[in-house]
Design a protein around this motif. Structure first.
Motif, PDB file in Angstrom:
ATOM      1  N   ALA A   1      17.181 -20.628  10.077  1.00 25.87           N
ATOM      2  CA  ALA A   1      15.957 -21.956   9.841  1.00 25.87           C
ATOM      3  C   ALA A   1      15.563 -22.065   8.840  1.00 25.87           C
ATOM      4  O   ALA A   1      15.290 -23.421   8.731  1.00 25.87           O
ATOM      5  CB  ALA A   1      15.486 -21.465  11.015  1.00 25.87           C
TER       6      ALA A   1
ATOM      7  N   ILE B   1      10.608 -26.410  15.298  1.00 21.58           N
ATOM      8  CA  ILE B   1      10.906 -27.218  14.672  1.00 21.58           C
ATOM      9  C   ILE B   1      10.785 -28.868  14.854  1.00 21.58           C
ATOM     10  O   ILE B   1      11.982 -29.137  15.180  1.00 21.58           O
ATOM     11  CB  ILE B   1      12.331 -27.045  13.873  1.00 21.58           C
ATOM     12  CG1 ILE B   1      12.544 -25.459  13.460  1.00 21.58           C
ATOM     13  CG2 ILE B   1      12.459 -27.578  12.499  1.00 21.58           C
ATOM     14  CD1 ILE B   1      14.117 -24.919  13.150  1.00 21.58           C
TER      15      ILE B   1
ATOM     16  N   GLU C   1      16.312 -16.367  11.366  1.00 19.46           N
ATOM     17  CA  GLU C   1      15.674 -16.600  10.743  1.00 19.46           C
ATOM     18  C   GLU C   1      15.768 -17.696   9.326  1.00 19.46           C
ATOM     19  O   GLU C   1      15.648 -18.393   8.406  1.00 19.46           O
ATOM     20  CB  GLU C   1      15.163 -15.980  10.445  1.00 19.46           C
ATOM     21  CG  GLU C   1      13.768 -15.744  11.410  1.00 19.46           C
ATOM     22  CD  GLU C   1      14.539 -14.760  12.142  1.00 19.46           C
ATOM     23  OE1 GLU C   1      15.055 -14.247  12.472  1.00 19.46           O
ATOM     24  OE2 GLU C   1      13.830 -15.288  13.492  1.00 19.46           O
TER      25      GLU C   1
ATOM     26  N   THR D   1      14.821 -25.980   7.156  1.00 15.59           N
ATOM     27  CA  THR D   1      13.407 -26.733   6.882  1.00 15.59           C
ATOM     28  C   THR D   1      13.313 -26.776   5.765  1.00 15.59           C
ATOM     29  O   THR D   1      12.543 -28.032   5.490  1.00 15.59           O
ATOM     30  CB  THR D   1      12.659 -25.954   7.825  1.00 15.59           C
ATOM     31  OG1 THR D   1      12.399 -24.724   7.020  1.00 15.59           O
ATOM     32  CG2 THR D   1      12.599 -25.791   9.018  1.00 15.59           C
TER      33      THR D   1
ATOM     34  N   LEU E   1      14.856 -23.932  18.623  1.00 18.28           N
ATOM     35  CA  LEU E   1      16.633 -23.585  18.382  1.00 18.28           C
ATOM     36  C   LEU E   1      16.236 -21.942  19.313  1.00 18.28           C
ATOM     37  O   LEU E   1      14.914 -20.988  19.234  1.00 18.28           O
ATOM     38  CB  LEU E   1      16.752 -22.702  16.925  1.00 18.28           C
ATOM     39  CG  LEU E   1      16.964 -23.797  16.433  1.00 18.28           C
ATOM     40  CD1 LEU E   1      17.306 -23.939  14.794  1.00 18.28           C
ATOM     41  CD2 LEU E   1      18.040 -24.443  16.801  1.00 18.28           C
TER      42      LEU E   1
ATOM     43  N   GLN F   1      12.830 -20.863  17.467  1.00 14.42           N
ATOM     44  CA  GLN F   1      12.155 -21.325  16.297  1.00 14.42           C
ATOM     45  C   GLN F   1      11.999 -22.012  16.376  1.00 14.42           C
ATOM     46  O   GLN F   1      12.984 -23.457  17.232  1.00 14.42           O
ATOM     47  CB  GLN F   1      13.142 -21.408  14.954  1.00 14.42           C
ATOM     48  CG  GLN F   1      13.613 -20.131  14.800  1.00 14.42           C
ATOM     49  CD  GLN F   1      12.251 -20.255  13.517  1.00 14.42           C
ATOM     50  OE1 GLN F   1      12.204 -20.856  13.414  1.00 14.42           O
ATOM     51  NE2 GLN F   1      12.836 -18.529  12.804  1.00 14.42           N
TER      52      GLN F   1
ATOM     53  N   ALA G   1      19.442 -26.960  11.585  1.00 20.01           N
ATOM     54  CA  ALA G   1      19.905 -25.246  11.874  1.00 20.01           C
ATOM     55  C   ALA G   1      21.023 -24.576  12.637  1.00 20.01           C
ATOM     56  O   ALA G   1      22.037 -24.207  12.441  1.00 20.01           O
ATOM     57  CB  ALA G   1      18.535 -24.301  11.741  1.00 20.01           C
TER      58      ALA G   1
END
Lengths: 305, 98
Positions: free
Chosen positions: A270, B25, A267, A274, B30, B23, A248
């Motif tokens: 990301a 993950i 978003e 993912t 991030l 974020q 990302a």
């Protein structure tokens, strides 16, 4: 649409114009990468340049263009390209004008693209699989794309790639490929007589080949893998998995239309990272990338069987 | 705070900068700063540091906590943590409270 054949820039004689110059005028509205541009041309060489740059781009008569280009040819064979009222380029050489038009179109797409992620990336199709190769200018995306299209992959884009929102479709600006000294070795594996007449120019020490000379996907592929590739003379060409967070991060660095999408794409990028396999590869020559991708695809097939 | 004797950096308490979006993950982070339009990538170690920067612990205490939790981290852990914190401060993901 009457055209004058594109000539190798080393041939200095200008193309002959048809008697009825008004028959060599026209307009196209093009939809690409979440933006719409229009180009209006006048003159047989202007018609040829327009075809050379945009023949692989989808027409869209219904959309209102965000940007308008105008390409005109005067009686002396001089081509003048404008974006709106602003002059972009004026030259007698079709290669110079074609390059300027492709670059101006790329800039316009970057500025106006929305409803999806516009990435600084090459894109290829491999049957139903879409391969995205992000990277900055000079990273070797065009060379790699040119090589892989000679190895069974389909050309989608070499610099601007687009994933429409809420889809995994992999689209892009299928512009002519510009290969500078040494990089045109990537075209070596082609059959004799390739590219077809009128599909290639030599300009500024670069071979420029129309997108229509390359194999193109019959259907828009779905994004299946992200490949962060870097040329390295000592590399062993191994695929190395990239973590989803790092993927990302790297994709955010390649995002070109952040200003036009929600949350500046954070978003959405990301989510894409993912849900997509991602690898880094350092390669000594393009064949290593081809081999690595084939091995990856074979392992994918083994997993799903 | 006495401006003639500023608090040493290791005794200051890093705290998350308001406005950053996050974020998480797979244990990595991030951090997106909309004002600066920058994204930071934190591997698992840097992410652990980020989570410990709650405004209550000093840099030294964070380093000590990580050293106790991961004894294999070695003697440079304080220097490593200082570097991570400084990096996050430079990118305005953290501020240093007294």
């Amino acid at each position: 649409m009457p055209e004058a054949p594109l000539r190798d820039e080393r041939v200095q004689a200008p193309a002959e114009a048809p008697r009825d110059r008004s028959a060599s005028s026209g307009r196209r509205t093009l939809r690409c990468c979440g933006a719409t541009t229009a180009i209006q041309w006048e003159g047989p060489r202007a018609a040829s340049v327009t075809r050379f740059v945009f023949d692989a781009v989808t027409e869209s008569a219904q959309d209102l263009p965000s940007v308008e280009f105008r390409l005109e040819e005067n009686d002396a064979g001089r081509l003048r390209l404008c974006q709106g009222d602003a002059p972009v380029c004026e030259d007698t050489r079709v290669g110079a004008v074609a390059g300027a038009l492709a670059d101006a179109a790329s800039s316009a797409l970057s500025l106006h693209s929305r409803n999806g992620l516009l990435l600084h990336a090459a894109a290829l199709g491999w049957k139903e699989l879409g391969i995205l190769i992000p990277g900055p200018s000079g990273a070797g995306k065009t060379t790699l794309a040119a090589w892989l299209t000679g190895a069974g992959f389909d050309y989608v884009a070499d610099d601007l790639s687009f994933v429409p929102e809420q889809t995994r479709r992999l689209e892009g600006f299928a512009r002519p490929l510009r290969l500078r000294d040494g990089s045109d070795a990537a075209l070596r594996s082609r059959p004799a007589g390739w590219p077809p007449p009128g599909e290639s120019l030599m300009y500024d020490r670069a071979r420029v080949v129309s997108a229509t000379a390359f194999p193109r996907p019959l259907e828009t592929p779905n994004l299946a893998v992200l490949l962060f590739a870097a040329h390295d003379k000592t590399a062993d060409g191994r695929l190395i998995s990239v973590s989803r967070a790092r993927t990302a991060f790297l994709l955010m660095g390649s995002l070109l239309n952040a200003g036009n999408i929600d949350s500046r794409g954070f978003e959405a990028v990301a989510e894409l990272a993912t849900s997509t396999a991602a690898f880094e590869i350092r390669y000594r020559d393009c064949r290593q990338v081809e081999i690595a991708l084939r091995e990856w695809r074979a392992s994918l097939a083994r997993c799903s069987s | 705070m006495d401006s003639r004797n500023p608090t040493p950096a290791n005794d200051r308490r890093p705290v998350h900068q308001a406005g950053c979006r996050l974020q998480a993950i797979d244990g990595e982070l991030l951090l997106f700063n909309p004002a600066r339009e920058t994204v930071l990538y934190c591997n698992q170690t840097a992410a652990a540091v980020w989570y410990l920067c709650d405004g209550h612990r000093t840099v030294t205490q964070i380093a000590q906590l990580l050293a106790d939790t991961f004894p294999e981290t070695g003697e440079e852990v304080l220097a490593d943590i200082q570097e991570v914190v400084q990096h996050l401060v430079c990118h305005q993901a953290l501020t240093l409270a007294e």
